[in-house]
Design a protein around this motif. Structure first.
Motif, PDB file in Angstrom:
ATOM      1  N   GLU A 189       6.341   3.886   4.814  1.00 40.94           N
ATOM      2  CA  GLU A 189       4.951   3.417   4.811  1.00 40.94           C
ATOM      3  C   GLU A 189       4.319   3.577   3.419  1.00 40.94           C
ATOM      4  O   GLU A 189       3.519   2.737   3.006  1.00 40.94           O
ATOM      5  CB  GLU A 189       4.123   4.176   5.855  1.00 40.94           C
ATOM      6  CG  GLU A 189       4.500   3.883   7.289  1.00 40.94           C
ATOM      7  CD  GLU A 189       5.700   4.701   7.773  1.00 40.94           C
ATOM      8  OE1 GLU A 189       6.129   4.484   8.924  1.00 40.94           O
ATOM      9  OE2 GLU A 189       6.194   5.557   7.002  1.00 40.94           O
ATOM     10  N   PHE A 190       4.693   4.632   2.712  1.00 38.49           N
ATOM     11  CA  PHE A 190       4.178   4.805   1.355  1.00 38.49           C
ATOM     12  C   PHE A 190       4.702   3.691   0.454  1.00 38.49           C
ATOM     13  O   PHE A 190       3.948   3.117  -0.349  1.00 38.49           O
ATOM     14  CB  PHE A 190       4.574   6.163   0.791  1.00 38.49           C
ATOM     15  CG  PHE A 190       4.088   6.393  -0.615  1.00 38.49           C
ATOM     16  CD1 PHE A 190       2.822   6.878  -0.852  1.00 38.49           C
ATOM     17  CD2 PHE A 190       4.904   6.103  -1.709  1.00 38.49           C
ATOM     18  CE1 PHE A 190       2.358   7.073  -2.149  1.00 38.49           C
ATOM     19  CE2 PHE A 190       4.450   6.292  -3.002  1.00 38.49           C
ATOM     20  CZ  PHE A 190       3.173   6.779  -3.228  1.00 38.49           C
ATOM     21  N   GLY A 191       5.984   3.380   0.567  1.00 41.40           N
ATOM     22  CA  GLY A 191       6.555   2.306  -0.237  1.00 41.40           C
ATOM     23  C   GLY A 191       5.885   0.972   0.027  1.00 41.40           C
ATOM     24  O   GLY A 191       5.581   0.216  -0.901  1.00 41.40           O
ATOM     25  N   GLU A 192       5.621   0.670   1.293  1.00 41.38           N
ATOM     26  CA  GLU A 192       4.960  -0.589   1.640  1.00 41.38           C
ATOM     27  C   GLU A 192       3.533  -0.618   1.112  1.00 41.38           C
ATOM     28  O   GLU A 192       3.055  -1.648   0.631  1.00 41.38           O
ATOM     29  CB  GLU A 192       4.980  -0.788   3.154  1.00 41.38           C
ATOM     30  CG  GLU A 192       6.353  -1.103   3.719  1.00 41.38           C
ATOM     31  CD  GLU A 192       6.971  -2.344   3.092  1.00 41.38           C
ATOM     32  OE1 GLU A 192       6.223  -3.335   2.886  1.00 41.38           O
ATOM     33  OE2 GLU A 192       8.176  -2.329   2.789  1.00 41.38           O
ATOM     34  N   ALA A 193       2.837   0.512   1.203  1.00 45.15           N
ATOM     35  CA  ALA A 193       1.464   0.582   0.688  1.00 45.15           C
ATOM     36  C   ALA A 193       1.452   0.361  -0.820  1.00 45.15           C
ATOM     37  O   ALA A 193       0.567  -0.328  -1.360  1.00 45.15           O
ATOM     38  CB  ALA A 193       0.843   1.928   1.036  1.00 45.15           C
TER      39      ALA A 193
END
Length: 227
Positions: A189-193
């Motif tokens: 989720e951090f990577g996508e954000a």
């Protein structure tokens, strides 16, 4: 950014996030760990570590653990030092030649960003992330899920809508990596954000550091991939 009274020791164990046991000059000592991340690939039994002797007699621990050797790499793992190193670097006008203001810890919305910057009439928010995880020459962040990190990224995207510039600066606390990328395996989720932020106009930068036993200094830009 300089430290004082640095000693080399041998890491023994880490009973909790805040404490490490080391062997120093034949004596077992307790150190405060200046990084609450997992750091499992760094703090392995027998690893050479660097500790700073503190002068405050009221402290429960006499030493702070601030660095570790991992193979050929010397890694600074002090989570408080990236902001200090970045402030020194910004004030040298290494990133913004027309810099007029650097203000740490500035509130915006429900977040507090690491820096508010003014340069040539531009208003800029910057969030700084220290990176200690290295895998086969690639630096990655985070080493554990970070909901706070995602919140900051979303707030930077909102700031852009209101006319600010926004930066996420990853400070790689070592020398010798070839690139940086978000750690999708640990926190997708951090990577996508981060990818969404880049698409929205947030500048994603990564810089490595010159690290010695008693100092750390921002050095060269590192290629950012997968975002």
């Amino acid at each position: 950014m300089k430290y004082n009274n640095i000693k080399e020791a041998v890491f023994l164990e880490r009973p909790n996030r805040f404490i490490a046991h080391v062997m120093l000059d034949g004596h077992r000592e307790i150190c405060h760990v200046k990084n609450t991340g997992r750091c499992r690939e760094l703090l392995t039994p027998g690893a050479s570590v660097f500790i700073e002797e503190c002068s405050n007699p009221a402290r429960k621990t006499k030493y702070d653990l601030i660095g570790v050797k991992k193979g050929r790499l010397l890694i600074n793992m002090d989570s408080q030092v990236p902001n200090k190193a970045v402030e020194e670097w910004l004030l040298k006008k290494e990133l913004f030649l027309d810099l007029t203001l650097v203000r740490p810890e500035t509130k915006y919305g429900s977040s507090r960003f690491d820096f508010y910057i003014e340069a040539g009439g531009r208003r800029i928010f910057m969030e700084v992330k220290g990176v200690t995880l290295e895998e086969e020459g690639v630096a990655r962040f985070p080493d554990a899920p970070t909901l706070r990190g995602i919140k900051h990224i979303h707030e930077l995207m909102e700031a852009i809508k209101e006319g600010y510039e926004a930066y996420v600066l990853f400070v790689i606390q070592m020398k010798g990596v070839s690139s940086f990328e978000p750690n999708y395996r640990t926190h997708p989720e951090f990577g996508e954000a981060l990818k969404q932020a880049a698409e929205a106009g947030v500048h994603i930068l990564a810089y490595d550091c010159i690290v010695t036993e008693d100092s750390i200094e921002i050095d060269r830009q590192v290629r950012v991939e997968k975002c």
